[in-house]
Write an enzyme that holds these catalytic residues in place. Structure first.
Site, short mmCIF file in Angstrom:
data_model
loop_
_atom_site.label_atom_id
_atom_site.label_comp_id
_atom_site.label_asym_id
_atom_site.label_seq_id
_atom_site.Cartn_x
_atom_site.Cartn_y
_atom_site.Cartn_z
N LYS A 231 5.57 0.69 -1.94
CA LYS A 231 4.72 1.78 -2.43
C LYS A 231 5.21 3.14 -1.94
O LYS A 231 6.03 3.25 -1.02
CB LYS A 231 3.27 1.56 -2.00
CG LYS A 231 2.57 0.46 -2.79
CD LYS A 231 1.11 0.32 -2.40
CE LYS A 231 0.40 -0.71 -3.26
NZ LYS A 231 -1.01 -0.91 -2.87
N ARG A 265 0.50 -9.18 -0.01
CA ARG A 265 0.80 -9.11 -1.45
C ARG A 265 2.12 -8.36 -1.60
O ARG A 265 2.22 -7.17 -1.27
CB ARG A 265 -0.33 -8.38 -2.19
CG ARG A 265 -0.15 -8.33 -3.70
CD ARG A 265 -1.32 -7.62 -4.38
NE ARG A 265 -1.20 -7.64 -5.82
CZ ARG A 265 -0.55 -6.73 -6.53
NH1 ARG A 265 0.04 -5.70 -5.92
NH2 ARG A 265 -0.49 -6.81 -7.85
#
Length: 285
Positions: A231, A265
């Protein structure tokens, strides 16, 4: 609340009548059935490609496959409910048939998509909106009797990145979870996983502040899921592209595991599993 504290933390999920033990952390692999996910290598264009990726994820050690057909990257284009259904249901049906041992999670905020995919054989609903984008979701999950991943987010994927503001991000997230968990419990939802929503309606400082206080969420006595994989809180801080952000992802996953995370995740299963094994070894007594 007394029975659901860190002194008696819930560590199992009911998956189709069997129990998934979260005392040892698990890897959730990201399977994006989308043409516009922020990490280009994660985009999956066909059922055949989804089958190949899932086989590789499972071989590498993933337990859970998180399937999403609606891109939730900041500013992502909206798609219709029918388009989401058309993308995801055939993939779920194919994966259930080919990989009956896999635990399938569905990344959606739409109750009809949740219902259709669970009926097709999926096991978990992963809702980025925590029920805020459709107030029917909590009742739907309760009726489906499946585990629910409750994420914190404000706004929508189209608006969440526009100057997010918090007086105290940790207190606001704790308050949000307190109210949402209580609402889910009233409806009879038994298995809840908390996801702080790193990068969702949070700037970089907000996300790192949440990570610094991740252990505060243990007060709910529920398992924690974290999603840092490649991210912008990593790539933009390190001034690299998402394709070069695996090392940073591993560092943050390590910190999260040390603070109590139960599910990672990720896009990169093998690296996450190695991270889990090494952290567990350092904590062995």
């Amino acid at each position: 609340m007394a029975k659901d504290t860190f002194l008696n933390r819930k560590t199992t999920l009911n998956i189709g009548g069997g129990l998934l033990d979260l005392r040892t952390p698990h890897v959730m692999a990201i399977l994006n059935i989308t043409p516009d996910s922020f990490y280009a290598a994660s985009r999956t264009a066909s059922i055949e490609e989804a089958m190949k990726k899932t086989a590789a994820f499972l071989e590498a050690g993933a337990t859970i496959i998180d399937i999403g057909a609606y891109s939730s990257r900041p500013g992502a284009a909206d798609i219709t409910e029918q388009e989401e259904l058309d993308r995801i249901v055939p993939v779920v049906e194919a994966l259930v048939k080919a990989f009956p041992e896999a635990v399938l999670s569905i990344d959606t905020f739409r109750p009809p998509v949740a219902k259709a995919t669970v009926e097709a054989g999926a096991h978990i609903i992963n809702d980025i909106s925590g029920g805020t984008l459709d107030d029917r979701m909590f009742e739907t999950v309760a009726a489906l009797n499946v585990p629910y991943i409750l994420m914190h987010m404000k706004g929508s994927p189209q608006t969440m990145h526009i100057e997010p503001h918090y007086d105290d991000v940790v207190l606001e997230v704790v308050d949000y979870f307190s109210k949402k968990v209580a609402a889910l419990r009233r409806l009879g939802v038994k298995d809840i996983i908390l996801d702080p929503g790193f990068g969702f309606a949070k700037n970089r400082d907000h996300s790192y502040e949440l990570l610094n206080h991740l252990e505060d969420l243990k007060i709910f006595g529920l398992s924690l899921l974290v999603g840092f994989s490649r991210k912008s809180m990593i790539s933009k801080f390190l001034k690299v592209e998402p394709a070069d952000a695996l090392n940073g992802t591993t560092v943050l996953n390590t910190i999260a595991l040390q603070k109590g995370a139960s599910i990672l995740r990720v896009h990169d299963v093998r690296a996450a599993l190695e991270c889990i094994k090494l952290v567990e070894r350092t904590q062995r007594r």
